[in-house]
Structures are given as structure tokens and as C-alpha cells.
Scaffold this motif. Structure first.
Motif, PDB file in Angstrom:
ATOM      1  N   GLY A 148       0.777  -1.234   0.000  1.00  0.00           N
ATOM      2  CA  GLY A 148       0.000   0.000   0.000  1.00  0.00           C
ATOM      3  C   GLY A 148       0.809   1.286   0.000  1.00  0.00           C
ATOM      4  O   GLY A 148       0.231   2.366  -0.050  1.00  0.00           O
ATOM      5  N   TYR A 149       2.118   1.193   0.064  1.00  0.00           N
ATOM      6  CA  TYR A 149       2.936   2.408   0.031  1.00  0.00           C
ATOM      7  C   TYR A 149       4.339   2.086  -0.474  1.00  0.00           C
ATOM      8  O   TYR A 149       4.741   0.933  -0.542  1.00  0.00           O
ATOM      9  N   TYR A 150       5.042   3.149  -0.871  1.00  0.00           N
ATOM     10  CA  TYR A 150       6.450   2.983  -1.224  1.00  0.00           C
ATOM     11  C   TYR A 150       7.278   3.884  -0.330  1.00  0.00           C
ATOM     12  O   TYR A 150       6.790   4.861   0.233  1.00  0.00           O
ATOM     13  N   ARG A 151       8.528   3.511  -0.178  1.00  0.00           N
ATOM     14  CA  ARG A 151       9.432   4.197   0.740  1.00  0.00           C
ATOM     15  C   ARG A 151      10.652   4.707  -0.019  1.00  0.00           C
ATOM     16  O   ARG A 151      11.235   3.995  -0.813  1.00  0.00           O
ATOM     17  N   ILE A 152      11.012   5.948   0.285  1.00  0.00           N
ATOM     18  CA  ILE A 152      12.249   6.540  -0.208  1.00  0.00           C
ATOM     19  C   ILE A 152      13.147   6.750   1.013  1.00  0.00           C
ATOM     20  O   ILE A 152      12.724   7.356   2.001  1.00  0.00           O
ATOM     21  N   VAL A 153      14.349   6.228   0.949  1.00  0.00           N
ATOM     22  CA  VAL A 153      15.314   6.408   2.032  1.00  0.00           C
ATOM     23  C   VAL A 153      16.456   7.261   1.482  1.00  0.00           C
ATOM     24  O   VAL A 153      17.085   6.908   0.487  1.00  0.00           O
ATOM     25  N   LEU A 154      16.678   8.392   2.132  1.00  0.00           N
ATOM     26  CA  LEU A 154      17.719   9.343   1.730  1.00  0.00           C
ATOM     27  C   LEU A 154      18.859   9.261   2.734  1.00  0.00           C
ATOM     28  O   LEU A 154      18.712   9.678   3.889  1.00  0.00           O
ATOM     29  N   TYR A 155      19.983   8.704   2.319  1.00  0.00           N
ATOM     30  CA  TYR A 155      21.148   8.563   3.196  1.00  0.00           C
ATOM     31  C   TYR A 155      21.923   9.878   3.220  1.00  0.00           C
ATOM     32  O   TYR A 155      22.092  10.526   2.180  1.00  0.00           O
ATOM     33  N   LEU A 156      22.395  10.251   4.412  1.00  0.00           N
ATOM     34  CA  LEU A 156      23.088  11.525   4.608  1.00  0.00           C
ATOM     35  C   LEU A 156      24.537  11.293   5.001  1.00  0.00           C
ATOM     36  O   LEU A 156      24.876  10.264   5.577  1.00  0.00           O
ATOM     37  N   ASP A 157      25.385  12.274   4.719  1.00  0.00           N
ATOM     38  CA  ASP A 157      26.795  12.149   5.073  1.00  0.00           C
ATOM     39  C   ASP A 157      27.066  12.461   6.542  1.00  0.00           C
ATOM     40  O   ASP A 157      28.164  12.219   7.041  1.00  0.00           O
ATOM     41  N   ASN A 158      26.060  12.990   7.263  1.00  0.00           N
ATOM     42  CA  ASN A 158      26.209  13.354   8.658  1.00  0.00           C
ATOM     43  C   ASN A 158      24.815  13.608   9.226  1.00  0.00           C
ATOM     44  O   ASN A 158      23.827  13.524   8.500  1.00  0.00           O
ATOM     45  N   TYR A 159      24.740  13.971  10.504  1.00  0.00           N
ATOM     46  CA  TYR A 159      23.440  14.320  11.091  1.00  0.00           C
ATOM     47  C   TYR A 159      23.104  15.774  10.768  1.00  0.00           C
ATOM     48  O   TYR A 159      23.951  16.657  10.905  1.00  0.00           O
ATOM     49  N   TYR A 160      21.849  16.012  10.371  1.00  0.00           N
ATOM     50  CA  TYR A 160      21.347  17.360  10.127  1.00  0.00           C
ATOM     51  C   TYR A 160      19.928  17.451  10.654  1.00  0.00           C
ATOM     52  O   TYR A 160      19.162  16.487  10.553  1.00  0.00           O
ATOM     53  N   ASP A 161      19.577  18.601  11.199  1.00  0.00           N
ATOM     54  CA  ASP A 161      18.166  18.901  11.398  1.00  0.00           C
ATOM     55  C   ASP A 161      17.606  19.133  10.004  1.00  0.00           C
ATOM     56  O   ASP A 161      18.348  19.434   9.056  1.00  0.00           O
ATOM     57  N   TYR A 162      16.323  19.011   9.863  1.00  0.00           N
ATOM     58  CA  TYR A 162      15.723  19.247   8.554  1.00  0.00           C
ATOM     59  C   TYR A 162      14.347  19.866   8.703  1.00  0.00           C
ATOM     60  O   TYR A 162      13.722  19.807   9.760  1.00  0.00           O
ATOM     61  N   LYS A 163      13.901  20.474   7.633  1.00  0.00           N
ATOM     62  CA  LYS A 163      12.572  21.076   7.577  1.00  0.00           C
ATOM     63  C   LYS A 163      11.875  20.495   6.362  1.00  0.00           C
ATOM     64  O   LYS A 163      12.447  20.491   5.262  1.00  0.00           O
ATOM     65  N   LEU A 164      10.666  20.000   6.536  1.00  0.00           N
ATOM     66  CA  LEU A 164       9.885  19.477   5.428  1.00  0.00           C
ATOM     67  C   LEU A 164       8.701  20.407   5.197  1.00  0.00           C
ATOM     68  O   LEU A 164       7.948  20.710   6.125  1.00  0.00           O
ATOM     69  N   THR A 165       8.576  20.879   3.970  1.00  0.00           N
ATOM     70  CA  THR A 165       7.482  21.753   3.573  1.00  0.00           C
ATOM     71  C   THR A 165       6.725  21.078   2.441  1.00  0.00           C
ATOM     72  O   THR A 165       7.348  20.559   1.508  1.00  0.00           O
ATOM     73  N   LEU A 166       5.396  21.063   2.533  1.00  0.00           N
ATOM     74  CA  LEU A 166       4.617  20.492   1.440  1.00  0.00           C
ATOM     75  C   LEU A 166       4.418  21.558   0.375  1.00  0.00           C
ATOM     76  O   LEU A 166       3.746  22.560   0.588  1.00  0.00           O
ATOM     77  N   ASP A 167       5.026  21.344  -0.758  1.00  0.00           N
ATOM     78  CA  ASP A 167       4.950  22.218  -1.918  1.00  0.00           C
ATOM     79  C   ASP A 167       3.882  21.644  -2.843  1.00  0.00           C
ATOM     80  O   ASP A 167       3.548  20.459  -2.733  1.00  0.00           O
ATOM     81  N   LYS A 168       3.365  22.431  -3.767  1.00  0.00           N
ATOM     82  CA  LYS A 168       2.352  21.894  -4.694  1.00  0.00           C
ATOM     83  C   LYS A 168       2.926  20.800  -5.598  1.00  0.00           C
ATOM     84  O   LYS A 168       2.198  19.970  -6.117  1.00  0.00           O
ATOM     85  N   LYS A 169       4.247  20.776  -5.766  1.00  0.00           N
ATOM     86  CA  LYS A 169       4.893  19.735  -6.575  1.00  0.00           C
ATOM     87  C   LYS A 169       5.216  18.486  -5.766  1.00  0.00           C
ATOM     88  O   LYS A 169       5.481  17.433  -6.326  1.00  0.00           O
ATOM     89  N   GLY A 170       5.257  18.620  -4.426  1.00  0.00           N
ATOM     90  CA  GLY A 170       5.603  17.509  -3.544  1.00  0.00           C
ATOM     91  C   GLY A 170       6.382  18.019  -2.351  1.00  0.00           C
ATOM     92  O   GLY A 170       6.622  19.220  -2.212  1.00  0.00           O
ATOM     93  N   PRO A 171       6.816  17.128  -1.461  1.00  0.00           N
ATOM     94  CA  PRO A 171       7.551  17.553  -0.276  1.00  0.00           C
ATOM     95  C   PRO A 171       8.939  18.110  -0.615  1.00  0.00           C
ATOM     96  O   PRO A 171       9.671  17.522  -1.400  1.00  0.00           O
ATOM     97  N   LEU A 172       9.265  19.222   0.012  1.00  0.00           N
ATOM     98  CA  LEU A 172      10.593  19.821  -0.091  1.00  0.00           C
ATOM     99  C   LEU A 172      11.282  19.604   1.240  1.00  0.00           C
ATOM    100  O   LEU A 172      10.775  20.017   2.291  1.00  0.00           O
ATOM    101  N   ILE A 173      12.416  18.922   1.217  1.00  0.00           N
ATOM    102  CA  ILE A 173      13.196  18.656   2.428  1.00  0.00           C
ATOM    103  C   ILE A 173      14.448  19.510   2.371  1.00  0.00           C
ATOM    104  O   ILE A 173      15.242  19.401   1.431  1.00  0.00           O
ATOM    105  N   GLU A 174      14.613  20.362   3.384  1.00  0.00           N
ATOM    106  CA  GLU A 174      15.768  21.243   3.464  1.00  0.00           C
ATOM    107  C   GLU A 174      16.590  20.857   4.682  1.00  0.00           C
ATOM    108  O   GLU A 174      16.056  20.795   5.792  1.00  0.00           O
ATOM    109  N   LEU A 175      17.868  20.577   4.462  1.00  0.00           N
ATOM    110  CA  LEU A 175      18.771  20.248   5.569  1.00  0.00           C
ATOM    111  C   LEU A 175      19.248  21.549   6.203  1.00  0.00           C
ATOM    112  O   LEU A 175      19.522  22.524   5.511  1.00  0.00           O
ATOM    113  N   ILE A 176      19.358  21.554   7.519  1.00  0.00           N
ATOM    114  CA  ILE A 176      19.802  22.721   8.256  1.00  0.00           C
ATOM    115  C   ILE A 176      21.186  22.439   8.797  1.00  0.00           C
ATOM    116  O   ILE A 176      21.359  21.528   9.612  1.00  0.00           O
ATOM    117  N   GLU A 177      22.176  23.163   8.282  1.00  0.00           N
ATOM    118  CA  GLU A 177      23.583  22.930   8.691  1.00  0.00           C
ATOM    119  C   GLU A 177      23.857  23.475  10.070  1.00  0.00           C
ATOM    120  O   GLU A 177      23.363  24.468  10.474  1.00  0.00           O
TER     121      GLU A 177
END
Length: 108
Positions: free
Chosen positions: A79-108
Motif C-alpha cells: 500500500g505504500y512505497y518508501r524513499i530512504v535518503l542517506y546523509l553524510d552526517n546528522y542534520y536537522d531538517y525542515k519538510l514543507t509540502l509544496d504543490k509539486k511535492g515535499p521539499l526537504i531542506e537540511l539545516i547545517e
């Protein structure tokens, strides 16, 4: 909408329902599918994002360059699919729902 990122488009071959627009510190998951949830895991650091769609997908893996995202994996569950985004380090992030889809911004 204008974005402050220089996005580069990435796709998985054979997958037409999601496109990835990637910059050094952000990723736009361009899809019409409904976001179910997102969460962060450690060891290794990765963001997990689930979308509603009944699809049969062979697991796919793509290495990324010139970004804090090292690679991404796409796979399906019942019933669903999963996307896993591997990172080079730990970051806080902000997810905003855009009309095109989710925008994930890493906070350095």
C-alpha cells in the motif's frame, strides 16, 4: 514558486511517479502521491519518507554526488512505497509540502 536552490533532476529508470530535484542541501520529491510519514534514523543517518501508492517496485538504489545526500533507495511495501535518503552526517531538517511535492531542506 521560485526556489533558492540549484536543483539537478534525478530519476530511477522505469519509475514515472516520482522525480527527485536535488541540490547540495535540499531535495524536492516531485510526486502527486500522498505523503504518509517521514522520520530520521541513525547509524547510518538517513531520512525515511513514505508515500501512498499500491505499486510493485523492485528495490532501486542511486548514488548521489556533490550533495549532503550520499545515496537514495526506493522500495515498496503493501500500500505504500518508501524513499530512504542517506546523509553524510546528522542534520536537522525542515519538510514543507509544496504543490509539486515535499521539499526537504537540511539545516547545517
Amino acid at each position: 514558486r521560485e526556489y533558492r536552490y540549484d536543483f539537478v533532476e534525478q530519476k530511477f529508470s522505469g519509475i514515472n511517479f516520482v522525480t527527485f530535484l536535488i541540490s547540495k542541501t535540499a531535495i524536492l520529491l516531485k510526486t502527486k502521491d500522498t505523503l504518509l510519514c517521514e522520520f530520521m534514523l541513525t547509524k547510518p543517518y538517513r531520512l525515511v519518507v513514505d508515500f501512498e501508492r499500491d505499486a510493485v517496485i523492485k528495490p532501486k538504489n542511486k548514488k548521489l554526488f556533490d550533495t549532503f545526500f550520499t545515496h537514495m533507495v526506493l522500495g515498496n511495501h503493501s500500500g505504500y512505497y518508501r524513499i530512504v535518503l542517506y546523509l553524510d552526517n546528522y542534520y536537522d531538517y525542515k519538510l514543507t509540502l509544496d504543490k509539486k511535492g515535499p521539499l526537504i531542506e537540511l539545516i547545517e
